[in-house]
Write a protein that holds these residues in place. Structure first.
Motif, short mmCIF file in Angstrom:
data_model
loop_
_atom_site.label_atom_id
_atom_site.label_comp_id
_atom_site.label_asym_id
_atom_site.label_seq_id
_atom_site.Cartn_x
_atom_site.Cartn_y
_atom_site.Cartn_z
N ASP A 39 0.66 -1.28 0.10
CA ASP A 39 0.02 0.04 -0.13
C ASP A 39 0.80 1.28 -0.22
OD1 ASP A 39 -2.22 -1.75 0.03
OD2 ASP A 39 -2.62 -1.36 2.25
N GLU A 40 2.20 1.22 0.85
CA GLU A 40 2.80 2.16 0.88
C GLU A 40 3.76 2.75 -0.45
OE1 GLU A 40 5.58 1.77 3.81
OE2 GLU A 40 4.29 1.68 5.31
N ALA A 43 0.88 4.08 -3.07
CA ALA A 43 0.79 5.44 -2.92
C ALA A 43 1.71 6.34 -3.36
CB ALA A 43 0.50 5.68 -1.21
N ASN A 46 4.12 5.07 -9.33
CA ASN A 46 2.93 5.03 -10.80
C ASN A 46 3.24 3.65 -11.38
OD1 ASN A 46 1.17 5.66 -12.53
ND2 ASN A 46 2.63 7.07 -13.47
N ASP A 67 -9.66 -2.08 -1.33
CA ASP A 67 -8.78 -0.67 -1.02
C ASP A 67 -8.19 -0.41 -2.27
OD1 ASP A 67 -10.37 -0.68 1.32
OD2 ASP A 67 -8.53 -1.33 2.38
N VAL A 68 -7.15 -1.40 -2.92
CA VAL A 68 -6.35 -1.05 -3.93
C VAL A 68 -7.35 -0.60 -5.17
CG1 VAL A 68 -4.81 -2.12 -5.60
CG2 VAL A 68 -4.58 -2.63 -3.21
N ARG A 69 -8.44 -1.53 -5.30
CA ARG A 69 -9.26 -1.02 -6.60
C ARG A 69 -9.78 0.02 -6.32
NH1 ARG A 69 -8.39 -3.10 -10.98
NH2 ARG A 69 -8.67 -5.28 -11.35
N HIS A 70 -10.32 0.74 -5.21
CA HIS A 70 -10.93 1.91 -5.15
C HIS A 70 -9.71 2.87 -5.35
CE1 HIS A 70 -13.65 4.90 -3.46
NE2 HIS A 70 -12.53 5.46 -2.61
N ALA A 71 -8.69 2.91 -4.98
CA ALA A 71 -7.59 3.89 -5.07
C ALA A 71 -7.04 3.93 -6.48
CB ALA A 71 -6.49 3.74 -4.11
N HIS A 72 -7.01 2.70 -6.88
CA HIS A 72 -6.23 2.64 -8.46
C HIS A 72 -7.33 1.79 -9.43
CE1 HIS A 72 -2.59 3.95 -6.38
NE2 HIS A 72 -2.85 2.97 -5.68
N PRO A 73 -8.12 2.22 -9.88
CA PRO A 73 -9.53 1.54 -10.58
C PRO A 73 -8.88 0.86 -11.90
CG PRO A 73 -9.69 3.75 -10.71
CD PRO A 73 -8.84 3.68 -9.75
#
Length: 470
Positions: A39-40, A43, A46, A67-73
């Motif tokens: 996650d770090e 964030a 890229n 959570d990954v999907r939400h932040a990086h769809p």
């Protein structure tokens, strides 16, 4: 500028191999071992692809992907897992994963998938289906991993599926899994054994009929296609469907419309078709008994189910699973000791999973002890071979009767199922006697050598494994 891959893998040896292979393709690879580190890095960086294991040092890599999907769809995700069950494959699919690889995996195939993911950047996300508490298929063998991967690839589309495999391998279970785990799960699942319906009634059974369409048609009847509207229609033993009915089935599949027998109105139908057969359809096409155009219409996504002899490592899990099922149906609680499981694993199950299931239910009924040992297993296994006639020769009638009991072949399929069941052991015994010499085997059998070669290929019998046995 090189593309960036984030590799989340806590097994250092596996990570080194993957990293080297991807970097050889010109990709830049960063590696971490935990969910928190993942996650770090996501964030801060890229990345073009996330390549992640499931079981990590601080938790389940799939559960945390929401959570990954939400932040990086739009980030393509490729999942690796040593937890090789259908549940894991489906959970990976639920995340919208670009691809799923059970361990051990083919490194070249993994590299190709990463390259495709890098190029696409188009992973889609669908809501995870509610699967309930259990899944129907059991086994972690490599042979079953391909089945699981194919199932997950058809859950969110309506492509026609053709399930191929010997009797007893679980074709209907696969069809049910495709329906229950897919986007049509709220619709009906209608199964029809096309081999069990009399030739003169099959069109009425599939398409329905109007009142007065034929003698005995005293009222309008809705056929299986209409019953399955909005859901899945499973056409079992499609290879035994009468040729005349194949034409109407093809027309229905092409047009998406049906007409009841005796009716004039065309009715639009919305069904997902899953078909299955234990027959080799190609010789039937060549013989003119199965329509080639229907075959290509059905064979959009073929799923080949392995026979139990090709996934013997799954037998212990299957045996325990069937004992648990037996308890749910009111039979006593039992478990198998390690030696008994080994005996079952070494046994030949010509009726495949169905025969093993029947045997485990018999054990659950007959065994007196809670922990089943080899003595009990051997005692019940002795009932399986054919009885001996006077003079010690095998009683062929008894052998056929025993096979009929174990195989539980659907009505209308008995003749062809019996031929298939008899042909394999016959060829194997003759090849063993001739030490794998196909010419001598063909002479003993009284058939052409080319015919023998063709049937050996179709039955997946390797004559080389009999070398030196004669």
């Amino acid at each position: 500028m090189s593309k960036m891959v984030l590799l989340v893998e806590d097994d250092e040896s596996i990570a080194i191999v993957i990293k080297a292979a991807l970097e050889a393709e010109g990709l830049q690879v960063d590696r971490c071992e935990s969910i928190s580190c993942r996650d770090e890095m996501l964030a801060d960086g890229n990345y073009d692809v996330l390549l992640t294991d499931v079981m990590l040092t601080d938790g389940d890599g799939i559960e945390s992907l929401g959570d990954v999907r939400h932040a990086h769809p739009d980030l393509p995700i490729i999942i690796l897992s040593a937890q090789n069950t259908l549940d894991t494959a489906v959970r990976a699919s639920d995340t919208g994963a670009f691809e799923y690889f059970p361990k051990p995996f083919d490194l070249d195939e993994l590299v190709r998938a990463v390259r495709q993911a890098v190029d696409s950047r188009a992973a889609s996300v669908d809501p995870a289906p509610d699967r309930g508490d259990s899944l129907p298929l059991v086994g972690r063998s490599p042979a079953m991993q391909g089945v699981y991967r194919m199932i997950t690839r058809v859950l969110r589309n309506d492509l026609t599926v053709l399930i191929l495999g010997e009797s007893g391998t679980g074709k209907e279970l696969v069809a049910e899994a495709i329906h229950e785990l897919g986007h049509r799960k709220t619709g009906p699942f209608v199964a029809v054994n096309t081999a069990a319906i009399p030739k003169e009634l099959i069109e009425s059974e599939l398409f329905g009929h109007e009142k007065g369409a034929f003698t005995g048609a005293v009222a309008r009847t809705i056929g299986k296609f209409e019953q399955a509207n909005g859901g899945t229609l499973f056409l079992d033993e499609i290879g035994d469907m009468p040729f005349e009915a194949q034409t109407r089935l093809l027309r229905a599949l092409q047009s998406g419309r049906i007409r009841r027998v005796g009716g004039r109105e065309e009715i639009a139908i919305d069904v997902r078709i899953v078909a299955a057969t234990n027959r080799d359809l190609q010789p039937m096409i060549e013989a003119g008994t199965f329509r080639e155009d229907l075959f290509y219409r059905l064979n959009v996504v073929p799923i080949q189910l392995p026979p139990l002899r090709e996934r013997a490592e799954d037998i212990p899990a299957l045996a325990e699973h069937f004992l648990n099922q037996a308890v749910e149906e009111g039979l006593p609680i039992h478990r198998l000791d390690a030696a008994a499981l080994e005996v079952l694993t070494q046994q030949q199950w010509r009726g495949n999973v169905r025969e093993l299931r029947n045997f485990m239910y018999r054990i659950a009924l007959m065994a007196r002890e809670e922990v089943i040992n080899t003595a009990t297993v051997h005692s019940l296994l002795q009932e399986r071979p054919a009885a001996k006639a006077e003079g010690g020769a095998p009683d062929f009638n008894a052998a056929v009767e025993n096979w009929m009991t174990e195989a539980d072949a659907p009505a209308g399929t008995l003749y062809h199922s019996a031929l298939a069941a008899f042909e394999r052991p016959l060829f194997e015994l003759v090849l063993a006697r001739t030490g794998g010499n196909q010419l001598r085997a063909a002479q003993i059998l009284g058939i052409n050598r080319n015919t023998l070669r063709k049937r050996l290929a179709e039955l997946a019998i390797d004559p080389d494994r009999f070398t030196g046995q004669g």
